[in-house]
Write a protein that holds these residues in place. Structure first.
Motif, PDB file in Angstrom:
ATOM      1  N   THR A 261      39.338  49.877  35.562  1.00  0.00           N
ATOM      2  CA  THR A 261      38.099  49.132  35.754  1.00  0.00           C
ATOM      3  C   THR A 261      38.263  48.288  37.007  1.00  0.00           C
ATOM      4  O   THR A 261      39.195  47.480  37.097  1.00  0.00           O
ATOM      5  N   ALA A 262      37.394  48.488  37.991  1.00  0.00           N
ATOM      6  CA  ALA A 262      37.511  47.798  39.273  1.00  0.00           C
ATOM      7  C   ALA A 262      36.156  47.260  39.693  1.00  0.00           C
ATOM      8  O   ALA A 262      35.108  47.843  39.389  1.00  0.00           O
ATOM      9  N   TYR A 263      36.195  46.134  40.391  1.00  0.00           N
ATOM     10  CA  TYR A 263      34.987  45.499  40.930  1.00  0.00           C
ATOM     11  C   TYR A 263      35.148  45.388  42.436  1.00  0.00           C
ATOM     12  O   TYR A 263      36.102  44.783  42.928  1.00  0.00           O
ATOM     13  N   LEU A 264      34.222  45.992  43.181  1.00  0.00           N
ATOM     14  CA  LEU A 264      34.263  45.955  44.632  1.00  0.00           C
ATOM     15  C   LEU A 264      33.157  45.043  45.145  1.00  0.00           C
ATOM     16  O   LEU A 264      31.970  45.291  44.897  1.00  0.00           O
ATOM     17  N   ARG A 265      33.577  43.996  45.826  1.00  0.00           N
ATOM     18  CA  ARG A 265      32.588  43.138  46.478  1.00  0.00           C
ATOM     19  C   ARG A 265      32.294  43.724  47.852  1.00  0.00           C
ATOM     20  O   ARG A 265      33.177  43.880  48.691  1.00  0.00           O
ATOM     21  N   GLU A 266      31.037  44.040  48.083  1.00  0.00           N
ATOM     22  CA  GLU A 266      30.662  44.710  49.320  1.00  0.00           C
ATOM     23  C   GLU A 266      30.038  43.734  50.300  1.00  0.00           C
ATOM     24  O   GLU A 266      29.223  42.886  49.907  1.00  0.00           O
ATOM     25  N   PRO A 267      30.391  43.802  51.576  1.00  0.00           N
ATOM     26  CA  PRO A 267      29.788  42.900  52.566  1.00  0.00           C
ATOM     27  C   PRO A 267      28.309  43.175  52.792  1.00  0.00           C
ATOM     28  O   PRO A 267      27.536  42.259  53.054  1.00  0.00           O
ATOM     29  N   ARG A 268      27.910  44.435  52.699  1.00  0.00           N
ATOM     30  CA  ARG A 268      26.494  44.797  52.829  1.00  0.00           C
ATOM     31  C   ARG A 268      26.157  45.778  51.723  1.00  0.00           C
ATOM     32  O   ARG A 268      27.014  46.511  51.245  1.00  0.00           O
ATOM     33  N   GLU A 269      24.900  45.790  51.347  1.00  0.00           N
ATOM     34  CA  GLU A 269      24.458  46.712  50.310  1.00  0.00           C
ATOM     35  C   GLU A 269      24.763  48.154  50.723  1.00  0.00           C
ATOM     36  O   GLU A 269      24.396  48.589  51.820  1.00  0.00           O
ATOM     37  N   GLY A 270      25.441  48.880  49.858  1.00  0.00           N
ATOM     38  CA  GLY A 270      25.774  50.270  50.127  1.00  0.00           C
ATOM     39  C   GLY A 270      27.195  50.482  50.611  1.00  0.00           C
ATOM     40  O   GLY A 270      27.710  51.595  50.541  1.00  0.00           O
ATOM     41  N   ASP A 271      27.856  49.420  51.105  1.00  0.00           N
ATOM     42  CA  ASP A 271      29.224  49.585  51.589  1.00  0.00           C
ATOM     43  C   ASP A 271      30.168  49.986  50.455  1.00  0.00           C
ATOM     44  O   ASP A 271      31.039  50.841  50.622  1.00  0.00           O
ATOM     45  N   GLY A 272      30.012  49.352  49.291  1.00  0.00           N
ATOM     46  CA  GLY A 272      30.876  49.668  48.165  1.00  0.00           C
ATOM     47  C   GLY A 272      30.676  51.086  47.683  1.00  0.00           C
ATOM     48  O   GLY A 272      31.644  51.798  47.370  1.00  0.00           O
ATOM     49  N   LEU A 273      29.428  51.533  47.617  1.00  0.00           N
ATOM     50  CA  LEU A 273      29.146  52.897  47.156  1.00  0.00           C
ATOM     51  C   LEU A 273      29.702  53.923  48.132  1.00  0.00           C
ATOM     52  O   LEU A 273      30.223  54.965  47.728  1.00  0.00           O
ATOM     53  N   ALA A 274      29.608  53.646  49.434  1.00  0.00           N
ATOM     54  CA  ALA A 274      30.157  54.566  50.431  1.00  0.00           C
ATOM     55  C   ALA A 274      31.668  54.683  50.281  1.00  0.00           C
ATOM     56  O   ALA A 274      32.237  55.777  50.350  1.00  0.00           O
ATOM     57  N   VAL A 313      28.595  51.870  38.876  1.00  0.00           N
ATOM     58  CA  VAL A 313      27.388  51.050  38.766  1.00  0.00           C
ATOM     59  C   VAL A 313      27.239  50.259  40.063  1.00  0.00           C
ATOM     60  O   VAL A 313      27.917  49.250  40.264  1.00  0.00           O
ATOM     61  N   PRO A 314      26.374  50.703  40.978  1.00  0.00           N
ATOM     62  CA  PRO A 314      26.166  49.965  42.225  1.00  0.00           C
ATOM     63  C   PRO A 314      25.049  48.942  42.058  1.00  0.00           C
ATOM     64  O   PRO A 314      23.914  49.279  41.732  1.00  0.00           O
ATOM     65  N   GLY A 315      25.363  47.673  42.269  1.00  0.00           N
ATOM     66  CA  GLY A 315      24.347  46.635  42.150  1.00  0.00           C
ATOM     67  C   GLY A 315      24.171  46.185  40.720  1.00  0.00           C
ATOM     68  O   GLY A 315      23.647  46.926  39.885  1.00  0.00           O
ATOM     69  N   VAL A 335      35.734  52.692  35.172  1.00  0.00           N
ATOM     70  CA  VAL A 335      34.472  52.017  35.470  1.00  0.00           C
ATOM     71  C   VAL A 335      34.613  51.327  36.818  1.00  0.00           C
ATOM     72  O   VAL A 335      35.524  50.517  37.021  1.00  0.00           O
ATOM     73  N   LEU A 336      33.722  51.644  37.755  1.00  0.00           N
ATOM     74  CA  LEU A 336      33.760  51.095  39.103  1.00  0.00           C
ATOM     75  C   LEU A 336      32.439  50.389  39.378  1.00  0.00           C
ATOM     76  O   LEU A 336      31.373  51.024  39.350  1.00  0.00           O
ATOM     77  N   LEU A 337      32.494  49.083  39.616  1.00  0.00           N
ATOM     78  CA  LEU A 337      31.318  48.263  39.843  1.00  0.00           C
ATOM     79  C   LEU A 337      31.298  47.791  41.295  1.00  0.00           C
ATOM     80  O   LEU A 337      32.352  47.476  41.870  1.00  0.00           O
ATOM     81  N   THR A 338      30.122  47.722  41.894  1.00  0.00           N
ATOM     82  CA  THR A 338      29.990  47.187  43.253  1.00  0.00           C
ATOM     83  C   THR A 338      28.814  46.234  43.294  1.00  0.00           C
ATOM     84  O   THR A 338      27.783  46.465  42.651  1.00  0.00           O
ATOM     85  N   ASP A 339      28.990  45.159  44.065  1.00  0.00           N
ATOM     86  CA  ASP A 339      27.920  44.164  44.195  1.00  0.00           C
ATOM     87  C   ASP A 339      28.288  43.232  45.348  1.00  0.00           C
ATOM     88  O   ASP A 339      29.477  43.005  45.602  1.00  0.00           O
ATOM     89  N   PRO A 340      27.293  42.669  46.044  1.00  0.00           N
ATOM     90  CA  PRO A 340      27.612  41.732  47.132  1.00  0.00           C
ATOM     91  C   PRO A 340      28.149  40.391  46.638  1.00  0.00           C
ATOM     92  O   PRO A 340      28.773  39.664  47.411  1.00  0.00           O
ATOM     93  N   ARG A 341      27.928  40.062  45.374  1.00  0.00           N
ATOM     94  CA  ARG A 341      28.362  38.763  44.877  1.00  0.00           C
ATOM     95  C   ARG A 341      29.854  38.747  44.575  1.00  0.00           C
ATOM     96  O   ARG A 341      30.416  39.771  44.196  1.00  0.00           O
ATOM     97  N   GLY A 391      25.223  52.229  54.956  1.00  0.00           N
ATOM     98  CA  GLY A 391      26.278  52.520  53.996  1.00  0.00           C
ATOM     99  C   GLY A 391      25.750  53.342  52.841  1.00  0.00           C
ATOM    100  O   GLY A 391      24.565  53.682  52.766  1.00  0.00           O
ATOM    101  N   GLY A 392      26.652  53.623  51.886  1.00  0.00           N
ATOM    102  CA  GLY A 392      26.254  54.374  50.700  1.00  0.00           C
ATOM    103  C   GLY A 392      25.741  55.749  51.083  1.00  0.00           C
ATOM    104  O   GLY A 392      26.320  56.465  51.897  1.00  0.00           O
ATOM    105  N   ASP A 393      24.607  56.116  50.517  1.00  0.00           N
ATOM    106  CA  ASP A 393      24.022  57.407  50.831  1.00  0.00           C
ATOM    107  C   ASP A 393      22.934  57.279  51.894  1.00  0.00           C
ATOM    108  O   ASP A 393      22.187  58.212  52.133  1.00  0.00           O
ATOM    109  N   ARG A 394      22.881  56.101  52.548  1.00  0.00           N
ATOM    110  CA  ARG A 394      21.821  55.879  53.535  1.00  0.00           C
ATOM    111  C   ARG A 394      21.952  56.821  54.734  1.00  0.00           C
ATOM    112  O   ARG A 394      20.943  57.260  55.292  1.00  0.00           O
TER     113      ARG A 394
END
Length: 696
Positions: A261-274, A313-315, A335-341, A391-394
């Motif tokens: 189980t990991a939580y990735l804090r992303e600097p911009r939306e989509g960075d964690g998902l990418a 779970v992105p966001g 479980v892999l979570l990403t969020d800017p917070r 980022g992400g799938d953008r």
């Protein structure tokens, strides 16, 4: 428990007659490799034998076995039979003739044996697996329904009960360990593999139900749970991402070791998902990407367990505690979570592995080229995508949009198609505080001296290569400073400051957002800072150029504190100084008087571009540029106007617009008199004496 034969007698629909014990056995068949439904059928075929044996035992001793109304009422004989069947002491409580457990010896190496694979993946015991098979039997083979009704002594209860399942498994119903397999915390129920119905009934007579999704999975159906329809999204393709190789390699190696189980804090939306797309690809794992899963966590986790995939779970929702707590409790699922917070330890009692996702670099031509394919060979792709930090799938979505735009135009893919698609993927919430301008100008529209032109081109150059210079070459000043590009345009009104900002944005292929200071400055203490923070936060996550026009209002000099107003004005300036240091976007400030800007702000600026008032030669070039698209008389010569009227570029444009309206009203071309009238009106608007009028 004893194992069943590999090829038990086939299913039967005969009643509980005593001669069923003499029926011929079915001939053995080969193992059903490759088909999950055939494997499950073989297991159920093995279950028919213990069910039939138990039915025959009941029929041999039950005086109401031949009563057509059996199960609808209790006769005197049935009551006496129940009294006689009570054990004399506790040692006789276990059934004396319990059948063997219903786990057929189907070869475990068969990849189609999904029940065996599920049991191994979720650490189910042999008893758990047997109970699961007994419970799902009526949903796959209808012949079990009347038999279960007979054994339950209730024709309306055609599912296995707790007591029936234990009896078929040869386990005494009074054993605490056996009863514990049906506890809410036991694997069958906690993992969502079994449901215990009828909570108002005594424990042993509660019905067992297997979710339809699990039955479908065991039969070979991989359609996701209906509760997750509309919530699941495919993972973005793993695109090349320079600078994140170490992160991807380390996290992928950890995922190969087991559930995480990991939580990735992303600097911009989509960075964690990418980043996760690359990590999962390197680890060889598939994933369920789910948005809005807070109401369907059990179904999501069960789906992950059935398919052996990770959960992404992105966001997170605004209040993520319940979701994070439920997901982190599932230690058997990745479980892999990403969020800017930043992660808050109060969200869950068990902390996940908290990591900072690598930021998406501007440019990323390799990722764009992988998404666009050979269509990107016809232009300078690296230069076209240099300003974008998608980022992400953008990137994938922008590439599809660019190809669709090119197909719609019927032309080969171009840099303009890519830029337009990329801008549309950078949807922004800035419009609530700023006015968006989609640039429609280029360097040819700027008529400026060489020095400011060189500085403006350098500004665009800095925006393109900031990641390389400040990141790869480690020239960032440190201290949490961002990689933003900040410029100040100083000069009199009309000298081309706003137009230059639009040209820079156009050169970068970005939208220009002009901050509306009226929506920012607030008379209440602290509200101005909050509004500015919203703007900077949104600008950080958006590929755009931010323009503070007339920046003196918020970037003015700090003054000596003489009253509360001065104190709070200085606090606003202090906040801005700190925020500019951590800014990652592109911000331009304009002012009519450079001296009004606090020196602390100018020190943090990358470039200060001075826009001089145009001299006669410059004014002549401006007149000619404005007239280049206007139908004019052949003998028109703006040279006298450039010499006699001291107008800035904005005023010259306004004078030409006035002349154009006068000509359009006559349905004629622009004449010298029209231009002269336009120039005079600009002088009058400025309150200046017009040459040839008023004592000139």
């Amino acid at each position: 428990m004893n194992a069943f034969p590999t090829d038990p007698p086939g299913p039967t629909t005969d009643g509980p007659a005593s001669d069923r014990a003499h029926r011929p056995a079915r001939a053995p068949s080969s193992a059903p490799y490759g088909d999950p439904a055939r494997v499950l059928s073989a297991r159920l075929a093995a279950l028919h034998e213990p069910v039939a044996t138990l039915v025959e035992q009941r029929a041999g001793t039950d005086p109401t076995a031949d009563d057509p109304l059996r199960g609808l009422y209790l006769s005197d004989e049935a009551v006496q039979h129940l009294l006689d069947s009570w054990p004399s002491d506790a040692e006789d409580a276990a059934p004396g003739h319990a059948p063997s457990g219903p786990v057929p010896d189907v070869p475990q190496a068969d990849p189609a044996d999904r029940l065996a694979r599920l049991a191994a993946r979720t650490n189910l015991t042999e008893l758990d697996t047997a109970v699961l098979l007994i419970a799902l039997a009526p949903d796959v083979d209808r012949t079990f329904e009347p038999l279960y009704g007979y054994l339950n002594n209730d024709v309306s209860r055609r599912r296995a009960s707790v007591s029936l399942a234990l009896e078929l498994c040869g386990v005494p119903a009074h054993l605490a360990a056996a009863r514990g397999r049906f506890h809410a915390s036991a694997p069958l129920l906690s993992l969502g593999l079994l449901e215990l119905e009828d909570p108002e009934r005594p424990f042993l007579t509660r019905a067992l139900r297997v979710p339809d999704r699990l039955i479908g999975h065991l039969l070979g159906d991989d359609t996701p749970d209906a509760a997750l329809l509309g919530l699941l999204r495919p993972m973005p393709e793993a695109l090349p991402a320079t600078g994140t190789d170490d992160f991807v390699r380390q996290l992928a190696a950890r995922l190969k070791e087991g559930p995480l189980t990991a939580y990735l804090r992303e600097p911009r939306e989509g960075d964690g998902l990418a980043a996760l797309a690359s990590v999962l690809d390197a680890a060889g794992l598939d994933a369920l990407r789910c948005a809005g899963a807070e109401d369907h966590v059990p179904e999501l986790l069960r789906e992950a367990r059935l398919s052996g995939r990770a959960v992404v779970v992105p966001g997170l929702p605004e209040k993520p505690a319940a979701l994070v707590r439920a997901l982190t409790a599932a230690t058997d699922v990745t479980v892999l979570l990403t969020d800017p917070r930043p992660y808050d330890p109060h969200w869950a009692p068990d902390d996940p592995l908290v990591l900072d996702a690598p930021g998406r670099r501007a440019g990323g031509a390799a990722a764009w080229r992988a998404a666009l394919g050979p269509d990107a060979d016809g232009f300078d792709l690296a230069s076209a995508v240099a300003p974008y930090r998608l980022g992400g799938d953008r990137i994938q979505r922008a590439a599809h949009a660019a190809l669709a735009l090119a197909a719609f135009d019927g032309t080969p893919l171009s840099a303009e198609h890519v830029r337009l698609a990329a801008r549309r993927q950078s949807a922004s919430g800035l419009e609530s505080h700023a006015r968006r301008i989609r640039p429609d100008v280029d360097w040819q529209d700027l008529v400026l001296p060489d020095k400011p032109l060189v500085q403006l081109r350098e500004l665009a150059l800095r925006a393109r290569h900031r990641d390389r210079v400040l990141g790869d070459w480690r020239l960032s000043a440190g201290g949490g400073r961002g990689r933003g590009v900040l410029g100040l345009f100083a000069g009199e009104s009309g000298t081309g400051k706003t137009l230059s900002a639009e040209v820079v944005a156009a050169d970068l292929g970005l939208d220009l957002y002009v901050v509306q200071l009226s929506s920012v400055v607030d008379k209440y203490v602290g509200e101005t800072e909050k509004n500015l923070e919203r703007i900077f936060t949104e600008a950080d996550r958006t590929d755009a150029v931010l323009l503070f026009d007339e920046a003196d209002a918020v970037f003015g000099k700090r003054s000596e504190v003489k009253d509360a107003h001065d104190k709070y004005a200085n606090m606003e300036s202090a906040y801005l100084l700190q925020r500019l240091e951590s800014f990652d976007g592109i911000a331009l400030l304009t002012t009519n008087l450079r001296a009004n800007i606090d020196e602390a702000f100018t020190r943090r600026l990358d470039l200060v571009v001075d826009f001089p008032f145009p001299d006669p030669d410059q004014r002549l070039a401006l007149w000619r540029h404005c007239l280049s698209r206007v139908p004019s008389a052949e003998d028109i010569d703006p040279e006298p106007l450039a010499r006699e009227f001291e107008l800035a570029g904005g005023s010259i444009r306004s004078a030409v617009v006035t002349a154009a309206y006068l000509a359009a009203g006559r349905d004629d071309t622009v004449t010298a008199d029209d231009l002269l009238e336009g120039a005079r009106r600009e002088y009058r608007k400025a309150g200046r004496l017009v040459p040839g009028e008023g004592g000139w």
